[in-house]
Design a protein around this motif. Sequence first.
Motif, PDB file in Angstrom:
ATOM      1  N   ARG A 195       8.634  51.060  60.349  1.00 39.51           N
ATOM      2  CA  ARG A 195       8.020  52.339  59.988  1.00 39.51           C
ATOM      3  C   ARG A 195       8.991  53.201  59.186  1.00 39.51           C
ATOM      4  NH1 ARG A 195       8.225  54.736  66.139  1.00 39.51           N
ATOM      5  NH2 ARG A 195      10.389  55.383  66.119  1.00 39.51           N
ATOM      6  N   ARG A 196       8.418  54.032  58.356  1.00 41.42           N
ATOM      7  CA  ARG A 196       9.232  54.962  57.586  1.00 41.42           C
ATOM      8  C   ARG A 196       9.744  56.078  58.487  1.00 41.42           C
ATOM      9  NH1 ARG A 196       5.611  55.671  52.032  1.00 41.42           N
ATOM     10  NH2 ARG A 196       5.669  53.468  51.426  1.00 41.42           N
ATOM     11  N   GLY A 197      10.737  56.746  57.992  1.00 43.31           N
ATOM     12  CA  GLY A 197      11.241  57.890  58.730  1.00 43.31           C
ATOM     13  C   GLY A 197      12.273  57.529  59.776  1.00 43.31           C
ATOM     14  N   LEU A 198      12.793  56.299  59.735  1.00 42.24           N
ATOM     15  CA  LEU A 198      13.864  55.953  60.664  1.00 42.24           C
ATOM     16  C   LEU A 198      15.083  56.810  60.381  1.00 42.24           C
ATOM     17  CD1 LEU A 198      13.690  52.058  60.753  1.00 42.24           C
ATOM     18  CD2 LEU A 198      12.804  53.657  62.429  1.00 42.24           C
ATOM     19  N   VAL A 199      15.844  57.061  61.409  1.00 38.85           N
ATOM     20  CA  VAL A 199      17.020  57.922  61.284  1.00 38.85           C
ATOM     21  C   VAL A 199      18.039  57.273  60.369  1.00 38.85           C
ATOM     22  CG1 VAL A 199      18.957  58.896  62.568  1.00 38.85           C
ATOM     23  CG2 VAL A 199      16.658  58.966  63.528  1.00 38.85           C
ATOM     24  N   GLU A 200      18.568  58.046  59.463  1.00 37.53           N
ATOM     25  CA  GLU A 200      19.657  57.558  58.624  1.00 37.53           C
ATOM     26  C   GLU A 200      20.893  57.362  59.484  1.00 37.53           C
ATOM     27  OE1 GLU A 200      19.688  56.755  55.445  1.00 37.53           O
ATOM     28  OE2 GLU A 200      17.559  57.194  55.159  1.00 37.53           O
ATOM     29  N   ARG A 201      21.472  56.187  59.412  1.00 40.51           N
ATOM     30  CA  ARG A 201      22.687  55.883  60.167  1.00 40.51           C
ATOM     31  C   ARG A 201      23.764  55.524  59.148  1.00 40.51           C
ATOM     32  NH1 ARG A 201      21.767  52.068  65.126  1.00 40.51           N
ATOM     33  NH2 ARG A 201      23.627  53.253  65.764  1.00 40.51           N
ATOM     34  N   SER A 202      24.236  56.533  58.437  1.00 41.67           N
ATOM     35  CA  SER A 202      25.065  56.317  57.256  1.00 41.67           C
ATOM     36  C   SER A 202      26.340  55.546  57.564  1.00 41.67           C
ATOM     37  CB  SER A 202      25.411  57.664  56.606  1.00 41.67           C
ATOM     38  OG  SER A 202      26.037  58.513  57.558  1.00 41.67           O
ATOM     39  N   GLU A 203      26.979  55.852  58.686  1.00 40.22           N
ATOM     40  CA  GLU A 203      28.238  55.166  58.978  1.00 40.22           C
ATOM     41  C   GLU A 203      28.007  53.679  59.227  1.00 40.22           C
ATOM     42  OE1 GLU A 203      32.021  55.390  62.099  1.00 40.22           O
ATOM     43  OE2 GLU A 203      30.447  56.925  62.153  1.00 40.22           O
ATOM     44  N   LEU A 204      27.002  53.362  60.043  1.00 40.55           N
ATOM     45  CA  LEU A 204      26.686  51.957  60.310  1.00 40.55           C
ATOM     46  C   LEU A 204      26.265  51.263  59.024  1.00 40.55           C
ATOM     47  CD1 LEU A 204      26.035  49.517  62.124  1.00 40.55           C
ATOM     48  CD2 LEU A 204      23.774  50.540  62.520  1.00 40.55           C
ATOM     49  N   GLU A 205      25.415  51.931  58.258  1.00 40.23           N
ATOM     50  CA  GLU A 205      24.910  51.304  57.049  1.00 40.23           C
ATOM     51  C   GLU A 205      26.009  51.082  56.022  1.00 40.23           C
ATOM     52  OE1 GLU A 205      21.695  53.851  56.037  1.00 40.23           O
ATOM     53  OE2 GLU A 205      20.390  53.074  57.610  1.00 40.23           O
ATOM     54  N   GLN A 206      26.964  51.986  55.964  1.00 35.73           N
ATOM     55  CA  GLN A 206      28.067  51.800  55.035  1.00 35.73           C
ATOM     56  C   GLN A 206      28.924  50.598  55.448  1.00 35.73           C
ATOM     57  OE1 GLN A 206      30.564  55.250  54.605  1.00 35.73           O
ATOM     58  NE2 GLN A 206      31.907  54.290  53.098  1.00 35.73           N
ATOM     59  N   GLN A 207      29.217  50.512  56.744  1.00 35.44           N
ATOM     60  CA  GLN A 207      30.020  49.378  57.230  1.00 35.44           C
ATOM     61  C   GLN A 207      29.282  48.053  57.027  1.00 35.44           C
ATOM     62  OE1 GLN A 207      31.543  49.808  61.269  1.00 35.44           O
ATOM     63  NE2 GLN A 207      31.514  52.040  61.059  1.00 35.44           N
ATOM     64  N   LEU A 208      27.999  48.046  57.377  1.00 33.17           N
ATOM     65  CA  LEU A 208      27.224  46.824  57.267  1.00 33.17           C
ATOM     66  C   LEU A 208      27.049  46.419  55.810  1.00 33.17           C
ATOM     67  CD1 LEU A 208      25.660  44.607  58.708  1.00 33.17           C
ATOM     68  CD2 LEU A 208      23.669  46.121  58.778  1.00 33.17           C
ATOM     69  N   GLY A 209      26.774  47.384  54.942  1.00 30.14           N
ATOM     70  CA  GLY A 209      26.619  47.086  53.518  1.00 30.14           C
ATOM     71  C   GLY A 209      27.883  46.505  52.921  1.00 30.14           C
ATOM     72  N   HIS A 210      29.032  47.060  53.301  1.00 24.54           N
ATOM     73  CA  HIS A 210      30.309  46.534  52.786  1.00 24.54           C
ATOM     74  C   HIS A 210      30.533  45.112  53.278  1.00 24.54           C
ATOM     75  CE1 HIS A 210      34.722  45.905  52.755  1.00 24.54           C
ATOM     76  NE2 HIS A 210      34.635  46.566  51.598  1.00 24.54           N
ATOM     77  N   ALA A 211      30.213  44.869  54.545  1.00 23.62           N
ATOM     78  CA  ALA A 211      30.415  43.533  55.115  1.00 23.62           C
ATOM     79  C   ALA A 211      29.525  42.501  54.434  1.00 23.62           C
ATOM     80  CB  ALA A 211      30.138  43.559  56.614  1.00 23.62           C
TER      81      ALA A 211
END
Length: 883
Positions: free
Chosen positions: A17-33
């Motif tokens: 679903r749309r509107g999930l909470v942005e989890r910028s720190e996790l997403e940054q780490q995961l994206g880099h990995a």
Amino acid sequence: MEFVSLARAKIQVPRFRRGLVERSELEQQLGHALTNRRLVLLVAPAGYGKTAALSRQLLRLPPGCAFAWLTADEEDDLQRFLAHLVEALEPMDPPWRLAPEALFDLLTQGRLREAAFALASTLEATDTPDRGLIVLDDLHAVADAHVFEFLDHLLNGLPQNWTLAISTRVEPPLALWRWRARREVAEFDETILRFSMTEVQALLRGATGQHDPEQAAQLLDRTQGWAAGLCLSLDASKGAAAPRVHKASLHNRRHLFEYLANEVFQDLPDELQEFLLRCALLPELTVSRCRQISGNPRATELLEDLERRRLFTSVLDSEELTLRLHDLFRDFLEERLRQLHPADVPALLRCAAQGETDPVRRTAMYLRAGAWDEAQQGLIEATPAMLTDDKGAQIMRLVEQFPVDIQAQSPVLAYVRGWCAWPDYQYGAVRSAMAHAAIGFDARERPADAQRARAMQALATLFCGEMEEARRQSQVVRSGAMDLETEALSELLDFWYETRHGPSGGPGEHLARMVDLLARAGSAELWLRCMPRINMVISRPGVSTQIQRLVYGARAAAGEGHWSLQASANLMEAWLFLWQGRLAELRVALQNIEEDSQWLGQPAGLRIRLLTLKIYYQVICDDKDAVRTTRDAIAAHAALLDRGSELALIFLGTIVKTSAAIGDWPTVRMHVPALDHRVGHDNPGMQMVLRCFKAQLALHDGRIGEALTALRELATSSASVDTNSLDATVRTHLALAELADGSPSAAWQALVPLIERVRASGNVGQVLVMGLQTLTELSLAPWGQAAPSEGLAVLRRWVETARSFRAAVQVMPRDEAADDAGLSHRELEVLALLAGGQSNKVIARALDLSPHTVKRHVARILDRLGVDSRMQAAAWYRARHGG
């Protein structure tokens, strides 16, 4: 409406679903990995948002990245797992150099490292400008240890620009120490995946519209940042006080299920509860399948309601609304179903199986239901298509999932075991299994099935060298009613029987009837079962014509797929080219079959038949070194054959025959005693071959009288039981023996029937395989007045034809730049579209081909151009043709 296939359901990235909470720190780490590490691991209990985190991150990948997604499930063994991984990679148009189906054969043979290397090599050549990513979700569901062994090998060979990401509840049994030591793995456990206070506050604010730090702190304390618990708590609190979740019992399965029951399930409308319970047995929820299993005509409205409620579901792309339940929720629902309605579960599983198109899932559902008869029936119905697609190992694994007592007693499973042993030439196993099956089918009053089993038993008995017993069994079959398959198998047995007992025209007549029956039956698997080694009888009257029909029919049955059947048809046609002396077509065919064999992963059955064709071609070309090399390869393959089969004898006979044709008498002398020891008296065909070899040895040693006595006797019947050019061997060597004895007239009379038969049939190959030395000796013999001039001209033409074969081997390689590297017109069309940036699917539509055929064309293009990737092939084409 469009149903979501099993492959599509497993390889689609779930949409949340749309509107999930942005989890910028996790997403940054995961994206880099994901863009920098070889291996990314997300290991945490259910409900920590592993799937959501990965699926969200894929939307944020750089434009040059390509990815494949695979959701694992409990039915995944290694072959099934790999099949769906291959399907997931297809949108990238990977340049396969080995047929994906051939990877399964490597797995069956235990060659996991080779299969992983082949996949890794394909990934390396795949055009991914930035990076490639493979995501394996829910890998904890896989129980087959071979999957993890394969993944270890794949990781070892994974190209530098590729990443493997794994989501699982438990740490996978991989050699993680290796990647940890090299700092090539990024790991995300529950301490990283859990929500922080800031994220809980954002989640609460999005759900309630209020900023309440105290409530957020209570939520975090109760759930410890567990995503599923947070969502459940917030959903439940909308209409009542926030539920109590004891953090000590958060991941205890019993307490968790109690929580789901009390705080989620009981608040649903009764109709939706009942609908969910019954539909939870389905891997994917579609309107049609849910309506079938639940019996509720309002399936559309209920699925839409379920989607609106956002209860542990993800949506799959399809024209028909299709949901997938989260494992956690599905497990809860199934346990609840078994508690509330235990008596209904078997019937519901049966209903689910009836609507399942995938044979592995369908059989697994029947097995879970204890529906042994339905599982067996479904398996035997699926076996022909699976065998034609080289999935015999998957079939056997399904057989092994039945209870031991049923495996021991079931005629169906015995038949399937024998059926699967047939392509591997395990004729002893086939005979035993089919005998068991026939008795069992009789006991169950299934006469048609018993007849098919007995027909297979008779054929296996024949190939075990027990000709008369096989004939007796076949006559029993023929005395009863026969369906098309049984009749075709019976004609095949009579074909082989009359091959060895005569009359001369008998095999051609039976082969004609068999081809008629195969055409009426329309089964690709049955064509494949009946084709091998028919070429052994190519010299007999009418057989060449029927082989051509066999080739056309097999190709029509194969269509745009079934590579093994296509390869067998190509091989059979190449024998026609060799026998008819059609050199140019034979050379092209040999190249194509070599490519077929490589594409299919060098399967043993195809390989040894190709080696047999090659060695006769090499004999004609007088390439003695090549003959010796191929002879050794045939011996190595023959050593692996079932010792209860006579095939090993046949291939040993090929080794002796070709050794004699190139004058390698030490090898002939070495092997003849072994043949003498192993050839039984009830195998008259091989007895004649053995006597012919002994006569050739006697002639070479100067024992002319001994050779004459044997060869004269053999010549009285060699034409009526001619296999593998036996009659040509007998008559050419009888002529040489008569010449050595000073009787040119008798020598010519020995050759006359052979010359007439070759003239009438055009099958000059049967004399060319005698070898250039023998043919030259005959053409230069002191015939005097014994041979007419036109007859001597025939002998000289034979020598000239053989010399043309030898000369062709010495021709310099063609200028590939001038003739487009030997690419066919069709391959150039494919390459032109490929150079224009078109995908395999678009090329297939443009040229009215199947994507599988386009895939095969691309592999040939890469092989013939000597390049590794589609991008390099496109550059080659543009450099020569512009654009």
